[in-house]
Structures are given as structure tokens and as C-alpha cells.
Design an enzyme around this catalytic site. Structure first.
Site, short mmCIF file in Angstrom:
data_model
loop_
_atom_site.label_atom_id
_atom_site.label_comp_id
_atom_site.label_asym_id
_atom_site.label_seq_id
_atom_site.Cartn_x
_atom_site.Cartn_y
_atom_site.Cartn_z
N ILE A 283 -3.29 9.99 1.00
CA ILE A 283 -2.31 9.10 0.39
C ILE A 283 -2.96 7.73 0.39
O ILE A 283 -3.49 7.27 1.39
CB ILE A 283 -0.98 9.13 1.17
CG1 ILE A 283 0.09 8.28 0.49
CG2 ILE A 283 -1.14 8.73 2.62
CD1 ILE A 283 1.48 8.40 1.12
N SER A 284 -2.95 7.07 -0.75
CA SER A 284 -3.76 5.87 -0.94
C SER A 284 -3.24 4.67 -0.15
O SER A 284 -2.06 4.59 0.22
CB SER A 284 -3.83 5.49 -2.42
OG SER A 284 -4.43 6.52 -3.16
#
Length: 212
Positions: free
Chosen positions: A58-59
Site C-alpha cells: 500500500i503506497s
């Protein structure tokens, strides 16, 4: 630090760095802890990428904010997210655009994202499981904007072909280990290309991207 304190600290930083208050407000309303594995929830509001399993992440919130801001979304837009992972970015997009289409190649993540988004009430977001050989989602094309949450060796023509005229594409471009965020605006007289700075994403797989 508890989650609420960490969240307040993160959004104080984002509000300082990101000009578009709509983007910051949309991100503030998304519970990032819903989109990370239970073991990572204490770190949900750290400004860094987190593992979500299956070799995916997840960025980092700041990078997400920068990418979404660069899209310049209107509330009538239809947006494609390539590599939607656990659904975090799709949830943010769902508050800023009329329709969001997310595609993912990992079945477990596609199922997780669809369930989380449905439970949180994002009825304007659809998640599709796609094959590794495909890129984008032609059945719903063309799009006003496309955001790619994985790095490609170059800008894939197949994604540009799914954009409307004046549509915007945000994509990390470079090697498997280091990329630059590129914004492409599709114009009849020639595409406008902007470099938004360095980043790091997992590789994008599919036609016009990396193999395997």
C-alpha cells in the site's frame, strides 16, 4: 503513538505539502487501517509504504496525495486505477470522482479490496480481477483519468489509448528499482509529458510493461 494521534500528525504534514485541500480531506476520510493487514494496523498512518502481502504494498500517503492531486479530478470524472491492491487509493478516488474502476491481478487482493470498499459504502467503485497479460480495462474505456500504482519501463501505449482527449495519466516510469512519476495529458496535437519526481513502486506487469 495511538492511531488517532498518528493520523493527526500525518494530515498536518499532508495539509502543509499538498495544495488541493479536496485531496487531503478525501484521504482524511478514508480509514487507512482498513486496507492493511492486522499486523500492520499500528503503522497505518506512518508516511511510508506498507506490505499487504503477495509481494505488493500500500503506497506511502504523501506519494498517493501527490499522484491524486496531479490528476486534477472533477466530480464528473471516470477514473481507472491499475494495480488497486487492497483498495486504499480507489477509496480516495471514489470521493473525488463519479466512477472508479480498479483492476488487480492478485485474486486475494481483488477480493479483499472489493469487500472492504463495499463495507465502507463506496458504491461508485468497482474492482475487477484481470490477467497478467492485460493492461487497463477496455470494457469501461475511455477514462478521464488513469492512475497506475506500479512502475513501468515506459508509458504503455495501451493505457494512453484508454484515455479521452485531455485525459490525464499518472504512472511511475523507470527501472524495476527506481522510477519517476510521469504525468501525461493526452492532446490531439501531441501528448504533454511532465516529470513529477522520483519514486519507488513494485513492477507493473502486462502488455507494454514488465514480463513476469
Amino acid at each position: 503513538m495511538d492511531l488517532e494521534a498518528a493520523k493527526a500528525q500525518l494530515f498536518k504534514h499532508l495539509a502543509w505539502e499538498i495544495r488541493d485541500a479536496r485531496v487531503v480531506d478525501a484521504m482524511r476520510r478514508v480509514p487507512r487501517e482498513w486496507f492493511v493487514p492486522p499486523a500492520q494496523r499500528d503503522a497505518a498512518y506512518d508516511d511510508r509504504p506498507l506490505s499487504i502481502g503477495y509481494g505488493q504494498t500500500i503506497s506511502q500517503p504523501f506519494i498517493v496525495a501527490m499522484m491524486v492531486e496531479a490528476l486534477g479530478l472533477k466530480d464528473t470524472d471516470k477514473v481507472l486505477e491499475v494495480g488497486c491492491g487492497s483498495g486504499y487509493v480507489a477509496a480516495i478516488l471514489g470521493q473525488l470522482a463519479a466512477t472508479v474502476v480498479g483492476v488487480e491481478i492478485v485474486p486475494e487482493l481483488a477480493d479483499f479490496a472489493a469487500a472492504a470498499l463495499a463495507e465502507l459504502g463506496y458504491n461508485n467503485v468497482a474492482v475487477h480481477l484481470v490477467s497478467k497479460s492485460s493492461l487497463g480495462y477496455m470494457p469501461d474505456a475511455p477514462y478521464d483519468a488513469i492512475i497506475v500504482s506500479a512502475g513501468a519501463p515506459s508509458v504503455p501505449p495501451l493505457l494512453l489509448a484508454q484515455l479521452k482527449w485531455h485525459g490525464r495519466l499518472i504512472i511511475p516510469v523507470g527501472s524495476r528499482w527506481q522510477q519517476n512519476l510521469i504525468k501525461v495529458t493526452r492532446e490531439p496535437e501531441g501528448d504533454i509529458v511532465e516529470d513529477l519526481g522520483a519514486c519507488y513502486f513494485v513492477p507493473l506487469l502486462g502488455e507494454g510493461a514488465w514480463n513476469g
